[in-house]
Design a protein around this motif. Structure first.
Motif, short mmCIF file in Angstrom:
data_model
loop_
_atom_site.label_atom_id
_atom_site.label_comp_id
_atom_site.label_asym_id
_atom_site.label_seq_id
_atom_site.Cartn_x
_atom_site.Cartn_y
_atom_site.Cartn_z
N UNK A 27 3.49 -35.82 36.12
CA UNK A 27 2.95 -37.18 36.06
C UNK A 27 1.97 -37.31 34.91
N UNK A 28 1.16 -36.28 34.67
CA UNK A 28 0.22 -36.30 33.55
C UNK A 28 0.99 -36.40 32.24
N UNK A 29 2.06 -35.62 32.10
CA UNK A 29 2.86 -35.65 30.87
C UNK A 29 3.42 -37.02 30.58
N UNK A 30 3.98 -37.67 31.58
CA UNK A 30 4.52 -39.03 31.40
C UNK A 30 3.40 -40.00 31.05
N UNK A 31 2.27 -39.91 31.75
CA UNK A 31 1.16 -40.82 31.47
C UNK A 31 0.62 -40.62 30.06
N UNK A 32 0.54 -39.37 29.62
CA UNK A 32 0.06 -39.08 28.26
C UNK A 32 0.98 -39.70 27.21
N UNK A 33 2.28 -39.50 27.38
CA UNK A 33 3.25 -40.05 26.43
C UNK A 33 3.22 -41.58 26.47
N UNK A 34 3.13 -42.15 27.65
CA UNK A 34 3.05 -43.61 27.76
C UNK A 34 1.80 -44.16 27.07
N UNK A 74 3.62 -28.83 30.07
CA UNK A 74 3.43 -27.42 30.36
C UNK A 74 2.07 -26.91 29.89
N UNK A 75 1.56 -25.94 30.62
CA UNK A 75 0.35 -25.23 30.18
C UNK A 75 0.71 -23.79 29.82
N UNK A 76 2.00 -23.48 29.72
CA UNK A 76 2.42 -22.12 29.37
C UNK A 76 2.38 -21.85 27.87
N UNK A 77 2.18 -22.91 27.06
CA UNK A 77 2.09 -22.78 25.61
C UNK A 77 0.68 -23.17 25.17
N UNK A 78 0.38 -22.93 23.93
CA UNK A 78 -0.86 -23.40 23.32
C UNK A 78 -0.52 -24.52 22.33
N UNK A 79 -1.45 -25.43 22.12
CA UNK A 79 -1.23 -26.51 21.18
C UNK A 79 -1.03 -25.95 19.77
N UNK A 108 4.78 -32.11 26.26
CA UNK A 108 3.33 -32.28 26.30
C UNK A 108 2.74 -30.91 26.63
N UNK A 109 1.83 -30.47 25.78
CA UNK A 109 1.22 -29.15 25.97
C UNK A 109 -0.24 -29.32 26.36
N UNK A 110 -0.60 -28.65 27.43
CA UNK A 110 -1.97 -28.62 27.91
C UNK A 110 -2.52 -27.23 27.61
N UNK A 111 -3.62 -27.14 26.89
CA UNK A 111 -4.22 -25.85 26.60
C UNK A 111 -4.91 -25.24 27.82
N UNK A 112 -5.02 -26.02 28.88
CA UNK A 112 -5.73 -25.57 30.08
C UNK A 112 -4.81 -25.64 31.29
N UNK A 113 -4.88 -24.65 32.14
CA UNK A 113 -4.06 -24.63 33.36
C UNK A 113 -4.67 -25.48 34.47
N UNK A 114 -5.98 -25.52 34.56
CA UNK A 114 -6.67 -26.24 35.62
C UNK A 114 -6.70 -27.74 35.32
N UNK A 115 -6.19 -28.57 36.24
CA UNK A 115 -6.19 -30.03 36.02
C UNK A 115 -7.57 -30.61 35.72
N UNK A 122 -17.01 -37.96 28.80
CA UNK A 122 -18.33 -37.81 28.20
C UNK A 122 -18.87 -39.20 27.88
N UNK A 123 -20.11 -39.26 27.43
CA UNK A 123 -20.76 -40.56 27.21
C UNK A 123 -20.04 -41.44 26.20
N UNK A 124 -19.39 -40.84 25.21
CA UNK A 124 -18.72 -41.62 24.16
C UNK A 124 -17.30 -42.04 24.54
N UNK A 125 -16.78 -41.55 25.65
CA UNK A 125 -15.43 -41.93 26.07
C UNK A 125 -14.75 -40.87 26.89
N UNK A 126 -13.45 -40.86 26.83
CA UNK A 126 -12.62 -39.92 27.59
C UNK A 126 -11.57 -39.35 26.65
N UNK A 127 -11.42 -38.04 26.65
CA UNK A 127 -10.47 -37.37 25.77
C UNK A 127 -9.41 -36.64 26.59
N UNK A 128 -8.15 -36.87 26.22
CA UNK A 128 -7.06 -36.08 26.79
C UNK A 128 -7.04 -34.76 26.03
N UNK A 129 -6.99 -33.67 26.73
CA UNK A 129 -6.99 -32.36 26.08
C UNK A 129 -5.56 -31.83 26.08
#
Length: 176
Positions: A27-34, A74-79, A108-115, A122-129
Motif C-alpha cells: 500500500x505504501x508503494x502504490x501511495x508513493x507512486x500515486x 521492497x526494503x530488500x534493496x538500497x536506493x 519502490x525502494x525503502x532504505x528502511x525495513x521498519x515502517x 519534521x517542522x519543515x514538512x514530511x519526507x518520504x524516505x
C-alpha cells in the motif's frame, strides 16, 4: 524508546495496525507512486486488489490513452546502486505481452525495513524516505524471468513526459 524521526507514539503502531507487513508495504508503494502522478497532475485508476488479472496495479490516464503500471515495493534493496532485480512471474509476462500500450514495472525502494522509518515528519514538512525506479516490460524483446530495473531510471514528473510520448506513439506514427 521513541523514534525521533517519526513523531510521537510511532513506536506503538503495532497496537493499531490492521494490515500485515507485506500488505502495508504494498500500500505504501502504490501511495508513493500515486503521489508522483499527482505531482504531475496525471490521473491514476487503481485496479481493485482482486481484479488484477492483467498483472497491473492500475492505469496512468494520459489524454490520448492510458499506460499500464505494475508497482512493487521492497526494503530488500538500497536506493543507491546501479540496478535491482525482481523475479517475474510467467502470467505477468503473458499478460504484459498482449498489451497494445506500454506497461511499466515500477519498483519502490525503502532504505528502511521498519515502517516507522518510511516517512520522516519534521517542522519543515514530511519526507518520504523512498525512491521509485522503472522499466518498460512489454514491447522490448523477449520476456525474461527476471526484471532488471536500472537505477538510472528514477520515477519523476519528467518520466511521465516520456511515458506519454511512448503511449502517443502507439496511436500517432512519428514523422522521421
Amino acid at each position: 524508546m521513541r523514534n525521533p524521526h517519526s513523531g510521537e507514539g510511532a513506536t506503538h503502531l503495532h497496537l493499531i495496525a490492521t494490515l500485515d507487513p507485506n500488505t502495508a508495504k504494498g500500500r505504501f508503494g502504490v501511495a508513493y507512486v500515486k503521489s508522483i502522478f499527482s505531482q504531475a497532475a496525471v490521473g491514476f485508476n487503481e485496479t481493485a486488489p482482486d481484479e488484477d488479472a492483467i498483472a497491473v496495479d492500475g492505469s496512468l490516464e494520459f489524454a490520448i490513452a492510458a499506460a499500464r503500471v505494475q508497482i512493487k515495493c521492497s526494503s530488500q534493496f538500497k536506493i543507491a546502486g546501479k540496478s535491482a532485480t525482481w523475479d517475474s512471474e510467467i502470467h505477468w509476462r503473458d499478460s504484459w505481452s498482449t498489451s497494445a500500450v506500454p506497461v511499466y514495472f515500477v519498483l519502490v525502494i525503502l532504505d528502511y525495513k521498519d515502517p516507522v522509518d518510511w516517512i520522516r515528519h519534521h517542522d519543515a514538512g514530511t519526507d518520504h524516505r523512498a525512491a521509485a525506479f522503472w522499466v518498460r516490460v512489454n514491447g522490448t524483446g523477449a520476456p525474461a524471468d527476471k526484471i532488471v530495473v536500472p537505477k538510472t531510471q528514477r520515477l519523476t514528473v519528467a518520466t511521465l513526459e516520456s511515458w506519454e510520448k511512448e503511449v502517443k506513439s502507439c496511436f500517432i506514427p512519428t514523422i522521421s
